[in-house]
Design a protein around this motif. Structure first.
Motif, short mmCIF file in Angstrom:
data_model
loop_
_atom_site.label_atom_id
_atom_site.label_comp_id
_atom_site.label_asym_id
_atom_site.label_seq_id
_atom_site.Cartn_x
_atom_site.Cartn_y
_atom_site.Cartn_z
N ILE A 294 0.84 -1.20 0.00
CA ILE A 294 0.00 0.00 0.00
C ILE A 294 0.87 1.25 0.00
CG2 ILE A 294 -1.75 1.31 1.28
CD1 ILE A 294 -2.81 -1.20 -0.07
N ARG A 295 1.95 1.21 0.79
CA ARG A 295 2.87 2.36 0.80
C ARG A 295 3.50 2.57 -0.57
NH1 ARG A 295 5.42 0.19 6.43
NH2 ARG A 295 3.80 1.02 7.84
N ASP A 296 3.85 1.47 -1.24
CA ASP A 296 4.40 1.57 -2.58
C ASP A 296 3.38 2.19 -3.55
OD1 ASP A 296 6.76 0.45 -1.75
OD2 ASP A 296 6.28 -1.57 -2.47
N LEU A 297 2.10 1.80 -3.43
CA LEU A 297 1.07 2.35 -4.30
C LEU A 297 0.89 3.84 -4.05
CD1 LEU A 297 -1.18 2.11 -6.37
CD2 LEU A 297 -2.71 1.33 -4.56
N ILE A 298 0.93 4.25 -2.77
CA ILE A 298 0.80 5.68 -2.45
C ILE A 298 1.93 6.47 -3.10
CG2 ILE A 298 0.89 7.37 -0.57
CD1 ILE A 298 -0.47 5.24 1.21
N ALA A 299 3.15 5.94 -3.03
CA ALA A 299 4.29 6.61 -3.64
C ALA A 299 4.15 6.67 -5.16
CB ALA A 299 5.59 5.88 -3.25
N MET B 148 -2.89 -2.73 6.35
CA MET B 148 -3.10 -2.25 4.98
C MET B 148 -4.33 -1.34 4.91
SD MET B 148 -2.31 -5.77 2.84
CE MET B 148 -2.76 -5.06 1.26
N VAL B 149 -5.42 -1.79 5.54
CA VAL B 149 -6.64 -1.00 5.54
C VAL B 149 -6.41 0.34 6.23
CG1 VAL B 149 -9.04 -0.92 6.33
CG2 VAL B 149 -8.09 -3.06 5.44
N THR B 150 -5.67 0.30 7.35
CA THR B 150 -5.37 1.53 8.09
C THR B 150 -4.51 2.48 7.26
OG1 THR B 150 -5.46 0.31 10.18
CG2 THR B 150 -4.33 2.43 10.20
N GLU B 151 -3.50 1.94 6.59
CA GLU B 151 -2.61 2.76 5.77
C GLU B 151 -3.37 3.39 4.61
OE1 GLU B 151 1.27 4.35 5.18
OE2 GLU B 151 0.51 3.07 6.80
N ALA B 152 -4.25 2.63 3.99
CA ALA B 152 -5.04 3.17 2.88
C ALA B 152 -5.94 4.29 3.36
CB ALA B 152 -5.87 2.06 2.24
N ALA B 153 -6.57 4.12 4.52
CA ALA B 153 -7.45 5.15 5.06
C ALA B 153 -6.67 6.41 5.40
CB ALA B 153 -8.18 4.62 6.28
N ALA B 154 -5.44 6.24 5.88
CA ALA B 154 -4.61 7.38 6.27
C ALA B 154 -4.19 8.23 5.08
CB ALA B 154 -3.37 6.89 7.03
N ALA B 155 -4.29 7.67 3.86
CA ALA B 155 -3.92 8.43 2.66
C ALA B 155 -4.88 9.58 2.40
CB ALA B 155 -3.86 7.50 1.45
N LYS C 164 -8.65 8.11 -1.46
CA LYS C 164 -7.54 8.23 -2.40
C LYS C 164 -6.93 6.86 -2.71
CE LYS C 164 -6.03 12.98 -1.65
NZ LYS C 164 -4.89 13.86 -1.26
N ILE C 165 -6.91 5.99 -1.72
CA ILE C 165 -6.40 4.64 -1.93
C ILE C 165 -7.53 3.67 -1.60
CG2 ILE C 165 -4.70 2.91 -1.28
CD1 ILE C 165 -3.51 5.29 -2.76
N GLN C 166 -7.92 2.87 -2.58
CA GLN C 166 -9.04 1.95 -2.41
C GLN C 166 -8.56 0.51 -2.59
OE1 GLN C 166 -12.39 3.12 -4.92
NE2 GLN C 166 -11.87 5.29 -4.66
#
Length: 536
Positions: A445-450, A472-479, A494-496
């Motif tokens: 998920i971090r790679d996708l955000i980058a 992963m769910v938490t990281e996506a929500a934090a985006a 932003k990240i689904q």
């Protein structure tokens, strides 16, 4: 044992394999094929960017197919040892002349498929092969070898576009369609086109009830085979019809007595079927940018073209086969005209497009899709067999454009793109990442955000076979969330994250208005009333 499907079926896969394994002998009434030639953009599914330029995502479904490789050599050998000595000798002679090049690879690949198509055709069946003049002469010779020269029916010329500028040569504005039957007893329904205005103007007489007619000759003078000599109501001549037929025509008000004492036959406009269709088809326009049936597929053929072929060479309930079905125009025409059908294509994108086209145009139609996952178990099996094909299939499920045409290689974290218009005008994009492994983690998920940040995208879509972890769910929500002025009351993650199970349940990315520049919705066909469901 081959068993031709009893239900209309879309097959994903190599048409040669499917023909050999799935379609039984003499089970098909009509074959139409429009095979691509070479790795040319004109013959492949070419995505345009939202601005109309060629994008990196060019699908080259048949890249490497038409080059002389080991596969071409195997196809050549299959023909040589097929038992059809005419086809073997013809292909061997072509190789001696052409040597081992792209054209020879194309002809070898086509020859082995033409043999299989001949096998599956019923004795009353016909084949139409659509091509351009680049290879039509070679293909005609191959078809002669497989079907026999005596079963050649027509070389049809379709005017596929208007005036065309091609530099120092005549403009290329026509395609060739080769028409062969399997035997001398083939299905044939004569087709007609409407009379033009000049011809209609010849019907210049009318009866008291307003029926328009033109007069025609009744005499047999000058005709071979003689006639009938007698006098009818004071007019003596050598007539085309015997006396009793003349009386019948008179009783039906079909005789015209001229002012000069002659006798002519009335031919009524409303009884005329029209002009018989000839071998030059210049009355069916191509798909242009303004066409209501345009889906955005560059080699899309008009439904009217396939309707003519299907009407002429099959009857209701007959089975129509298209082994290179592309965007599905043959399938569309067959469904519309109440024929059974089989379509085959080697790209997940094409199968997904045809599936959606059928649902849009014929909401109640029933068909099967073979060779693609139908549940999570099937998706897991595909991922275990071929991660790359799993990725392309998953992208097709959300109608995303594969990165760089879906070619294998470094992708920089991008597997595909989805385009959308956040304000209804400016096109933005979402990056899609697909994972088919049994384990996923928060680093992905971090790679996708980058990647989303690097690409200047507004959204990131993460598709996973395995369930996401809580981090992963938490990281996506934090985006965070994405919002536009048009959607004042809506915010989009932003990240689904979507699982394959979610996709089978009908969930799709949550995003603003999708850009329809890739493939548009097919127009619903009027009168579509089949009361069936859809097998997916």
């Amino acid at each position: 044992m081959r068993m031709t499907p009893s239900i209309d079926t879309l097959f994903y896969g190599d048409n040669l394999t499917i023909l050999r394994n799935e379609i039984e002998d003499e089970s098909v009434d009509l074959v139409y094929l429009d095979p691509p030639f070479n790795s040319n953009a004109n013959y492949n599914v070419l995505f345009k960017s939202p601005q109309g330029d060629n994008s990196r995502a060019q699908i080259e479904a048949f890249d490497d197919t038409w080059h002389w490789t080991e596969a071409a050599e195997r196809a050549f050998d299959d023909v040589i040892y097929s038992g059809n000595s005419d086809a073997a000798e013809m292909l061997r002679a072509m190789r001696a002349f052409l040597k081992e090049n792209d054209m020879m690879a194309y002809l070898s690949m086509m020859a082995v498929r033409i043999l299989e198509l001949h096998r599956v055709l019923k004795p009353t069946g016909s084949l139409y092969l659509h091509c351009d003049p680049t290879a039509s002469h070679y293909l005609k010779i191959l078809l002669d070898a497989v079907f026999g020269p005596g079963n050649f029916r027509n070389e049809i010329t379709w005017k596929r576009t208007s005036a065309h500028s091609d530099g120092a040569r005549y403009g290329k504005n026509t395609d060739i369609i080769m028409f062969f039957s399997k035997s001398n007893d083939w299905t044939w329904n004569k087709q007609f086109i409407e009379y033009d205005d000049d011809y209609k103007a010849r019907f210049r007489f009318s009866d008291p009830d307003g029926r328009l007619w033109m007069d025609d000759n009744l005499t047999a003078k000058g005709l071979s085979g003689g006639g009938y000599e007698y006098e009818y109501k004071g007019v003596k001549s050598l007539w085309r019809y015997p006396f009793d037929s003349m009386q019948r025509l008179d009783s039906e008000n079909r005789l015209h007595f001229t002012r000069t004492g002659g006798l002519r036959l009335k031919r009524y406009l409303d009884e005329s079927k029209g002009l018989p269709v000839q071998a030059l088809w210049d009355d069916i326009p191509p798909i242009n940018s303004q066409s209501s049936e345009r889906l955005g597929y560059p080699t899309q053929k008009p439904v009217a073209l396939l309707e003519r072929i299907v009407r002429a060479s099959s009857n209701e309930g007959d089975l129509v086969l298209d082994p290179f079905c592309g965007c599905g125009t043959t399938i569309h025409a067959a469904e519309k005209l109440n024929r059974r059908w089989i379509g085959i294509d080697i790209t997940h994108l094409a199968i997904g497009l045809i599936r959606r086209r059928l649902i849009d145009a014929f909401p109640q139609c029933e068909f099967d899709v073979a060779g693609v996952p139908k549940d999570v178990g099937g998706a897991r099996e595909l991922a275990a067999q071929d991660k790359h094909q799993f990725e392309l299939w998953a992208l097709s499920m959300i109608e995303a454009q594969p990165f760089k045409g879906g070619r294998k290689g470094a992708d920089g974290g991008v597997d595909g793109y989805l385009y959308f218009k956040a304000d209804g005008r400016v096109t933005e994009k979402a990056v899609v990442s697909v994972k088919g492994g049994e384990h996923v983690d928060v680093k992905m998920i971090r790679d996708l955000i980058a990647t989303v940040q690097r690409e200047g995208a507004k959204l990131g879509i993460f598709i996973t076979l395995a369930p996401p972890t809580k981090p992963m769910v938490t990281e996506a929500a934090a985006a965070g969330l994405y919002q536009t002025s048009v959607y004042e009351n809506r915010k989009f993650s932003k990240i689904q994250i979507l699982t394959i199970a979610d996709l089978f349940d009908g969930h799709r990315p949550d995003m603003p208005f999708r850009d329809a520049s890739v493939f548009k919705q097919a127009k619903r066909e009027a009168g579509e009333d089949k009361q069936m469901g859809l097998d997916v």
